[in-house]
Design a protein around this motif. Structure first.
Motif, mmCIF file in Angstrom:
data_model
loop_
_atom_site.group_PDB
_atom_site.id
_atom_site.type_symbol
_atom_site.label_atom_id
_atom_site.label_comp_id
_atom_site.label_asym_id
_atom_site.label_seq_id
_atom_site.Cartn_x
_atom_site.Cartn_y
_atom_site.Cartn_z
ATOM 1 N N GLU A 169 0.874 -1.178 0.000
ATOM 2 C CA GLU A 169 0.000 0.000 0.000
ATOM 3 C C GLU A 169 0.907 1.224 0.000
ATOM 4 O O GLU A 169 2.094 1.121 0.346
ATOM 5 C CB GLU A 169 -0.901 0.036 1.238
ATOM 6 N N ALA A 170 0.381 2.367 -0.361
ATOM 7 C CA ALA A 170 1.178 3.596 -0.344
ATOM 8 C C ALA A 170 0.257 4.779 -0.116
ATOM 9 O O ALA A 170 -0.889 4.780 -0.550
ATOM 10 C CB ALA A 170 1.965 3.760 -1.639
ATOM 11 N N ILE A 171 0.795 5.802 0.555
ATOM 12 C CA ILE A 171 0.030 7.016 0.807
ATOM 13 C C ILE A 171 0.994 8.196 0.799
ATOM 14 O O ILE A 171 2.140 8.090 1.266
ATOM 15 C CB ILE A 171 -0.727 6.928 2.153
ATOM 16 N N TRP A 172 0.544 9.309 0.235
ATOM 17 C CA TRP A 172 1.346 10.530 0.204
ATOM 18 C C TRP A 172 1.433 11.104 1.616
ATOM 19 O O TRP A 172 0.430 11.227 2.319
ATOM 20 C CB TRP A 172 0.724 11.543 -0.741
ATOM 21 N N ASN A 173 2.663 11.441 2.023
ATOM 22 C CA ASN A 173 2.885 11.999 3.352
ATOM 23 C C ASN A 173 3.314 13.457 3.215
ATOM 24 O O ASN A 173 4.451 13.734 2.828
ATOM 25 C CB ASN A 173 3.956 11.205 4.095
ATOM 26 N N PRO A 174 2.436 14.421 3.516
ATOM 27 C CA PRO A 174 2.806 15.834 3.354
ATOM 28 C C PRO A 174 3.908 16.272 4.308
ATOM 29 O O PRO A 174 4.569 17.272 4.058
ATOM 30 C CB PRO A 174 1.482 16.568 3.647
ATOM 31 N N GLU A 175 4.135 15.522 5.388
ATOM 32 C CA GLU A 175 5.178 15.895 6.339
ATOM 33 C C GLU A 175 6.574 15.672 5.780
ATOM 34 O O GLU A 175 7.520 16.374 6.143
ATOM 35 C CB GLU A 175 5.004 15.106 7.642
ATOM 36 N N THR A 176 6.709 14.678 4.894
ATOM 37 C CA THR A 176 8.019 14.378 4.306
ATOM 38 C C THR A 176 8.054 14.638 2.806
ATOM 39 O O THR A 176 9.090 14.461 2.168
ATOM 40 C CB THR A 176 8.398 12.909 4.583
ATOM 41 N N ASN A 177 6.906 15.010 2.217
ATOM 42 C CA ASN A 177 6.814 15.340 0.797
ATOM 43 C C ASN A 177 7.206 14.151 -0.086
ATOM 44 O O ASN A 177 7.841 14.310 -1.122
ATOM 45 C CB ASN A 177 7.674 16.555 0.465
#
Length: 480
Positions: free
Chosen positions: A158-166
């Motif tokens: 699975e994968a998800i965009w993490n705005p904390e690490t861009n």
């Protein structure tokens, strides 16, 4: 003063339009009116064996009634690794400019059994990339478990965009002996391109010998529940956890045993948010009864008591069984492209006019006419709208989707569509009345209109047609 106010109003309007344009560029565009909301796309596999463990697509307009795309046939086939794929995730970049399918490299019943895949399986994931959701790259293998000491496999990515690490948090299950216990744990790594990753780290581990394999995270809007992210995991139950940071601390919120759904009954949690409303479906695979997916609805993903099972007649899953996958909320443009690319075009064959026991078939990517073709789908194609334009046809292989009949140096091969203008022209033909019998068909080259598809010594060629024999060689019946 009036002129000054007019100039200020114009300036404010221009600023508003600028920010509106920037916002539109920053996120995939959605339909403007609630009544015009586009639908949903599910990517999944359908079962065991070499054909079912490939990529399939289904579409829904309401999120609970699904229709198979591509006539229920596969849309992508993996030629790498184990040559089978399961448990796909479909990832869209934040700006909508790229998509990835990331899947388990696993083919049960076609060279692997469960014991071998658990204890000595592929350490790779299979990845495809696209810029439009319909034309996909050749897949590549991404080694995610090779850097885990004694990691035995890599499952259910699975994968998800993490705005904390861009960048993306990519997470999956690996069976590994650790701290005296061998079991599946969830590991994660960060990536920006699904080609290179950071060193894998343990992400989720349950106490004792309890395994965890399937988990999926959804982002929840402000004002719903107490957490920004909720994840559902198959770990003996369907456990719900909440957090305000993807890589932060997660709080156990409970499980779905209270509504009669335990990990002994269902697996493969798959989230979907309904368009235009704060309502979600958590799809669960009824593996224990071989029943396929069912939706459980909620208005608060973080509250186990808010979930409601649905009556069997309130949803339909289409003609094929849906196994562990991913659901994407489509934009209007995406939906238009997807439905145009994979209509339910029937699988058909091309029968030779002058050797009527022979059919066009591909074998090891070469193209010829043969009798008694086995497997049959080597001789099956879908006649698509021509890649180079309307009023023409292109021939897509049924068992190698994304591969088309294409001429090169007047010879034919089954080739992967690379999305170029040259490929489109080489793989496009005009269907005309048969040169030897007008009730049959002949196929004129799009970019060499003085030449036609014909067979010679049973091999397919692109030739000018000047003789009676050649006219017969260039005539085919399109048949099921």
């Amino acid at each position: 003063m009036f002129a000054l106010r007019a100039r200020l109003s114009a300036t404010l309007l221009a600023v508003c339009l600028l920010f509106t344009g920037l916002a539109a560029m920053a996120a995939p565009q959605r339909a403007a009116a609630a009544g015009a909301e586009p639908g949903y796309l599910m990517v999944h596999f359908t079962g065991e064996g070499a054909t079912n463990q490939q990529m399939y697509l289904s579409h829904s307009t309401d999120g609970v009634h699904w229709n198979d795309l591509n006539g229920g046939g596969m849309v992508l086939r993996s030629p790498v690794g184990t040559k089978g794929v399961r448990d796909p995730a479909l990832v869209r970049s934040p700006d909508g400019s790229k998509y990835w399918i990331v899947a388990t490299d696993l083919c049960i019943g076609c060279g692997q059994n469960w014991d071998g895949s658990i204890n000595n399986g592929s350490r790779n994931l299979v990845v495809w990339e696209s810029t439009d959701l319909v034309t996909w790259s050749q897949p590549w293998l991404l080694n995610v478990a090779g850097a885990i000491p004694d990691g035995r496999n890599a499952w259910a990515p699975e994968a998800i965009w993490n705005p904390e690490t861009n960048d993306y948090v990519l997470y999956w299950a690996t069976n590994v002996p650790l701290n005296g216990v061998k079991k599946h744990r969830i590991f994660y790594a960060r990536t920006s391109d699904f080609r290179t990753i950071t060193t894998p780290q343990t992400y989720i581990e349950r106490p004792g010998t309890q395994e965890i394999i399937d988990t999926q995270i959804i982002e929840v809007p402000s004002g719903v529940g107490n957490y920004r992210y909720v994840r559902a995991s198959g770990d003996g139950q369907i456990t719900l956890e909440g957090s305000n940071s993807i890589l932060g601390t997660w709080t156990n919120l409970g499980n779905l045993s209270g509504i009669g759904l335990t990990g002994a009954m269902v697996e493969g949690p798959m989230w979907m948010k309904f368009n235009g409303t704060d309502k979600w479906a958590l799809y669960l695979d009824q593996y224990a009864t071989n029943g396929g997916y069912m939706p459980v609805l909620t208005t608060d993903p973080s509250n186990p008591a808010a979930y409601q099972k649905q009556a069997s007649g309130s949803y339909t899953m289409g003609g094929t069984k849906k196994r562990h996958g991913w659901i994407l909320n489509l934009t209007a443009a995406e939906e238009s492209r997807v439905l145009a690319r994979w209509p339910n075009t029937p699988a058909q064959r091309l029968q030779s006019f002058n050797f009527q026991d022979r059919y066009v078939r591909q074998t090891n990517f070469d193209v010829r006419i043969d009798p008694n073709v086995s497997p049959l789908d080597d001789s099956q194609f879908r006649l698509r709208t021509g890649l180079a334009g309307t009023g023409t046809v292109s021939f897509e292989s049924v068992n190698m989707p994304g591969y088309f009949l294409r001429h090169s140096d007047y010879d034919f091969q089954l080739a992967h569509n690379d999305g170029t203008t040259q490929f489109a022209a080489d793989a496009t033909f005009r269907q005309v009345a048969g040169l030897a019998d007008p009730s049959w068909s002949s196929f004129q080259s799009y970019n060499f209109p003085d030449r036609y598809i014909r067979h010679y010594a049973y091999e397919l060629r692109l030739d000018p047609i000047t003789t009676t024999t050649a006219r017969g060689d260039a005539t085919f019946r399109v048949t099921s």
